[in-house]
Design a protein around this motif. Structure first.
Motif, PDB file in Angstrom:
ATOM      1  N   GLN A 203       0.878  -1.161  -0.044  1.00 17.56           N
ATOM      2  CA  GLN A 203       0.002   0.045  -0.065  1.00 17.56           C
ATOM      3  C   GLN A 203       0.909   1.300   0.084  1.00 17.56           C
ATOM      4  OE1 GLN A 203      -2.811   0.001   3.165  1.00 17.56           O
ATOM      5  NE2 GLN A 203      -3.692   2.111   2.563  1.00 17.56           N
ATOM      6  N   THR A 204       0.543   2.232  -0.761  1.00 20.83           N
ATOM      7  CA  THR A 204       1.555   3.152  -1.202  1.00 20.83           C
ATOM      8  C   THR A 204       1.176   4.564  -0.579  1.00 20.83           C
ATOM      9  OG1 THR A 204       1.869   2.348  -3.388  1.00 20.83           O
ATOM     10  CG2 THR A 204       2.903   4.575  -2.890  1.00 20.83           C
ATOM     11  N   ALA A 205       1.944   4.845   0.691  1.00 18.38           N
ATOM     12  CA  ALA A 205       1.569   5.771   1.334  1.00 18.38           C
ATOM     13  C   ALA A 205       1.561   7.366   0.630  1.00 18.38           C
ATOM     14  CB  ALA A 205       2.614   6.074   2.723  1.00 18.38           C
ATOM     15  N   TRP A 206       2.659   7.420  -0.310  1.00 15.23           N
ATOM     16  CA  TRP A 206       2.608   8.815  -0.873  1.00 15.23           C
ATOM     17  C   TRP A 206       1.107   9.107  -1.677  1.00 15.23           C
ATOM     18  CZ3 TRP A 206       2.468   7.936  -6.029  1.00 15.23           C
ATOM     19  CH2 TRP A 206       3.117   6.905  -6.519  1.00 15.23           C
ATOM     20  N   ARG A 207       0.534   8.116  -1.991  1.00 17.32           N
ATOM     21  CA  ARG A 207      -0.676   8.409  -2.583  1.00 17.32           C
ATOM     22  C   ARG A 207      -1.933   9.160  -1.743  1.00 17.32           C
ATOM     23  NH1 ARG A 207      -1.399   6.914  -7.685  1.00 17.32           N
ATOM     24  NH2 ARG A 207       0.360   5.446  -8.692  1.00 17.32           N
ATOM     25  N   THR A 208      -1.548   9.001  -0.465  1.00 12.31           N
ATOM     26  CA  THR A 208      -2.774   9.598   0.317  1.00 12.31           C
ATOM     27  C   THR A 208      -1.959  10.501   1.396  1.00 12.31           C
ATOM     28  OG1 THR A 208      -2.296   7.688   1.934  1.00 12.31           O
ATOM     29  CG2 THR A 208      -4.300   7.502   0.430  1.00 12.31           C
ATOM     30  N   LYS A 209      -0.710  10.622   1.369  1.00 12.67           N
ATOM     31  CA  LYS A 209       0.074  11.573   2.009  1.00 12.67           C
ATOM     32  C   LYS A 209       0.851  12.318   1.496  1.00 12.67           C
ATOM     33  CE  LYS A 209      -1.341   8.945   5.929  1.00 12.67           C
ATOM     34  NZ  LYS A 209      -0.601   8.169   6.794  1.00 12.67           N
ATOM     35  N   PRO A 210       1.108  13.925   1.870  1.00  8.22           N
ATOM     36  CA  PRO A 210       1.840  14.493   1.342  1.00  8.22           C
ATOM     37  C   PRO A 210       3.346  14.316   1.384  1.00  8.22           C
ATOM     38  CG  PRO A 210       1.004  15.837   3.092  1.00  8.22           C
ATOM     39  CD  PRO A 210       0.307  14.670   3.001  1.00  8.22           C
ATOM     40  N   SER A 211       4.227  14.761   0.418  1.00  8.71           N
ATOM     41  CA  SER A 211       5.578  14.225   0.730  1.00  8.71           C
ATOM     42  C   SER A 211       6.489  15.382   0.202  1.00  8.71           C
ATOM     43  CB  SER A 211       5.988  12.875  -0.290  1.00  8.71           C
ATOM     44  OG  SER A 211       5.417  13.201  -1.499  1.00  8.71           O
ATOM     45  N   TRP A 212       7.733  15.207   0.605  1.00 10.43           N
ATOM     46  CA  TRP A 212       8.904  16.199   0.348  1.00 10.43           C
ATOM     47  C   TRP A 212      10.128  15.324  -0.160  1.00 10.43           C
ATOM     48  CZ3 TRP A 212       4.988  17.321   3.341  1.00 10.43           C
ATOM     49  CH2 TRP A 212       4.453  18.550   3.405  1.00 10.43           C
ATOM     50  N   TYR A 213      11.005  15.834  -1.021  1.00  8.11           N
ATOM     51  CA  TYR A 213      11.910  15.072  -1.548  1.00  8.11           C
ATOM     52  C   TYR A 213      13.130  15.629  -1.763  1.00  8.11           C
ATOM     53  CZ  TYR A 213      14.028  10.784  -4.023  1.00  8.11           C
ATOM     54  OH  TYR A 213      14.661   9.827  -4.417  1.00  8.11           O
ATOM     55  N   LEU A 214      14.217  15.262  -1.151  1.00 11.00           N
ATOM     56  CA  LEU A 214      15.617  16.017  -1.516  1.00 11.00           C
ATOM     57  C   LEU A 214      16.365  15.034  -2.313  1.00 11.00           C
ATOM     58  CD1 LEU A 214      17.923  17.513   1.310  1.00 11.00           C
ATOM     59  CD2 LEU A 214      18.784  15.799  -0.464  1.00 11.00           C
ATOM     60  N   VAL A 215      16.501  15.572  -3.737  1.00 11.97           N
ATOM     61  CA  VAL A 215      17.559  15.179  -4.551  1.00 11.97           C
ATOM     62  C   VAL A 215      18.998  15.516  -4.198  1.00 11.97           C
ATOM     63  CG1 VAL A 215      17.863  15.054  -7.016  1.00 11.97           C
ATOM     64  CG2 VAL A 215      15.695  14.948  -6.229  1.00 11.97           C
ATOM     65  N   SER A 216      19.826  14.491  -4.211  1.00 12.52           N
ATOM     66  CA  SER A 216      21.093  14.680  -4.240  1.00 12.52           C
ATOM     67  C   SER A 216      21.898  14.627  -5.565  1.00 12.52           C
ATOM     68  CB  SER A 216      22.013  14.018  -3.372  1.00 12.52           C
ATOM     69  OG  SER A 216      21.696  13.831  -1.830  1.00 12.52           O
ATOM     70  N   THR A 217      22.423  15.801  -6.235  1.00 12.98           N
ATOM     71  CA  THR A 217      22.813  15.856  -7.696  1.00 12.98           C
ATOM     72  C   THR A 217      23.830  15.259  -8.042  1.00 12.98           C
ATOM     73  OG1 THR A 217      23.825  18.020  -7.373  1.00 12.98           O
ATOM     74  CG2 THR A 217      21.368  18.137  -7.716  1.00 12.98           C
ATOM     75  N   GLU A 218      24.843  14.647  -6.888  1.00  8.63           N
ATOM     76  CA  GLU A 218      25.781  14.025  -6.867  1.00  8.63           C
ATOM     77  C   GLU A 218      26.018  12.395  -6.787  1.00  8.63           C
ATOM     78  OE1 GLU A 218      28.490  15.703  -8.602  1.00  8.63           O
ATOM     79  OE2 GLU A 218      27.050  17.347  -8.944  1.00  8.63           O
ATOM     80  N   ASP A 219      24.812  12.190  -6.495  1.00  2.00           N
ATOM     81  CA  ASP A 219      24.651  10.800  -5.890  1.00  2.00           C
ATOM     82  C   ASP A 219      25.011   9.591  -6.944  1.00  2.00           C
ATOM     83  OD1 ASP A 219      23.581   8.522  -4.741  1.00  2.00           O
ATOM     84  OD2 ASP A 219      21.758   9.511  -3.932  1.00  2.00           O
ATOM     85  N   ARG A 220      25.969   8.693  -6.347  1.00  2.00           N
ATOM     86  CA  ARG A 220      26.321   7.640  -7.165  1.00  2.00           C
ATOM     87  C   ARG A 220      25.558   6.238  -6.737  1.00  2.00           C
ATOM     88  NH1 ARG A 220      29.920   9.537 -10.914  1.00  2.00           N
ATOM     89  NH2 ARG A 220      30.695   7.428 -11.317  1.00  2.00           N
ATOM     90  N   MET A 221      24.857   6.379  -5.948  1.00  2.00           N
ATOM     91  CA  MET A 221      24.148   5.093  -5.568  1.00  2.00           C
ATOM     92  C   MET A 221      22.883   5.110  -6.343  1.00  2.00           C
ATOM     93  SD  MET A 221      26.087   3.276  -3.673  1.00  2.00           S
ATOM     94  CE  MET A 221      24.835   2.071  -2.853  1.00  2.00           C
ATOM     95  N   ILE A 222      21.712   6.070  -5.991  1.00  2.00           N
ATOM     96  CA  ILE A 222      20.643   6.447  -6.818  1.00  2.00           C
ATOM     97  C   ILE A 222      20.679   7.294  -7.661  1.00  2.00           C
ATOM     98  CG2 ILE A 222      18.122   6.537  -6.617  1.00  2.00           C
ATOM     99  CD1 ILE A 222      18.187   5.339  -3.655  1.00  2.00           C
ATOM    100  N   PRO A 223      20.490   7.188  -9.060  1.00  2.00           N
ATOM    101  CA  PRO A 223      20.930   8.370 -10.002  1.00  2.00           C
ATOM    102  C   PRO A 223      19.885   9.502  -9.814  1.00  2.00           C
ATOM    103  CG  PRO A 223      20.809   6.162 -11.076  1.00  2.00           C
ATOM    104  CD  PRO A 223      20.399   5.967  -9.739  1.00  2.00           C
TER     105      PRO A 223
END
Length: 282
Positions: A203-223
């Motif tokens: 069950q996907t929580a972000w479909r019913t809850k607001p979310s915030w996301y920090l993108v790391s622009t130099e990340d070499r683990m998750i593009p």
């Protein structure tokens, strides 16, 4: 005498009337003060670390949040299976007195996507994390990485657990962390269960809850492009920071700032989303 008694009686009634009026005004004033002091800020923060590391790396973020008056719990999830990690996280949520902002880093994003369905959770914060949809796992998202993305130096499974190549750990995971800290992180890796990696969302929580996301622009683990795609799909409020996968270690203030933005806006945004049915309708 009769005159005096009447005067005293009238005076007494006037005093009682005045007291009654004052009591009503005082009560109204208390109600007004109570309404004015009603806060929409969520004060409880629960943080879920990712695979290969433990919660100790969040000390800087913890200190920043505590300084600003937040209650902070760091979940020491074992990262052996998704079901166990969700259960541990839900226990931490249950221990909080009031609404919760649930934060997840890396694989911790999978955990909060499932555990975030708890009624106490007001909002989700993904810190360069997986944000899977129903039926997806971290393993599935890794397989679908953008073309040309860096390949994390994950070693072959050892008895059902994963590790990063220690020599390549600093560059892949913690390129902007001091060399001695990055070396310590490499040598103190926590076994990451293959079962946890393959655990799928029900069950996907972000479909019913607001979310915030920090993108790391130099990340070499998750593009970074994968992070952007996941955050867009989740309709997250996005902040981009020039940092590695271990941005929570190298830039704790930036991470704490985003968490505080979520804490300030989650209840209001959640109500608006619920009224509009925006997330649920996706």
């Amino acid at each position: 005498m009769k005159h005096n008694a009447m005067a005293i009686d009238v005076g007494t009634r006037i005093i009682y009337s005045a007291l009654a009026i004052m009591t009503i005004m005082f009560s109204a004033g208390k109600d007004l003060i109570a309404q004015t002091n009603t806060s929409t800020v969520v004060k409880n923060i629960v943080i879920v670390h990712g695979g290969l590391v433990d919660g100790s790396g969040w000390k800087g973020v913890y200190k920043a949040l505590k300084k600003d008056g937040y209650m902070v719990a760091i979940v020491q999830n074992p990262t052996i299976s998704l079901a166990d990690d969700v259960a541990v996280t839900k226990r931490a949520i249950a221990a909080q007195n009031g609404p919760v902002i649930l934060v997840g880093h890396s694989y911790g994003g999978v955990v909060i996507t499932e555990a975030g369905n708890d009624p106490k959770v007001a909002g989700l914060v993904y810190v360069n994390a997986f944000a899977p949809d129903k039926g997806e796992s971290a393993a599935a998202l890794i397989k679908n990485a953008p073309p040309g993305a860096p390949v994390p130096p994950i070693l072959p499974p050892q008895d059902g657990y994963l590790f990063l190549d220690k020599a390549k750990f600093p560059a892949a995971f913690a390129a902007d962390v001091s060399p001695d800290v990055a070396s310590f992180m490499a040598d103190s890796q926590v076994p990451w269960g293959v079962e946890a990696l393959s655990g799928a969302i029900t069950q996907t929580a972000w479909r019913t809850k607001p979310s915030w996301y920090l993108v790391s622009t130099e990340d070499r683990m998750i593009p970074p492009d994968a992070q952007r795609a996941m955050s867009k799909r989740a309709d997250s409020t996005v902040v981009e920071v020039k940092g590695s996968h271990a941005v929570y270690v190298s830039q704790p203030q930036a991470v704490a700032h985003l968490i505080e933005k979520a804490a300030t806006g989650a209840l209001v945004v959640g109500q608006e989303k619920a009224r509009g049915g925006v997330l649920a309708a996706k």
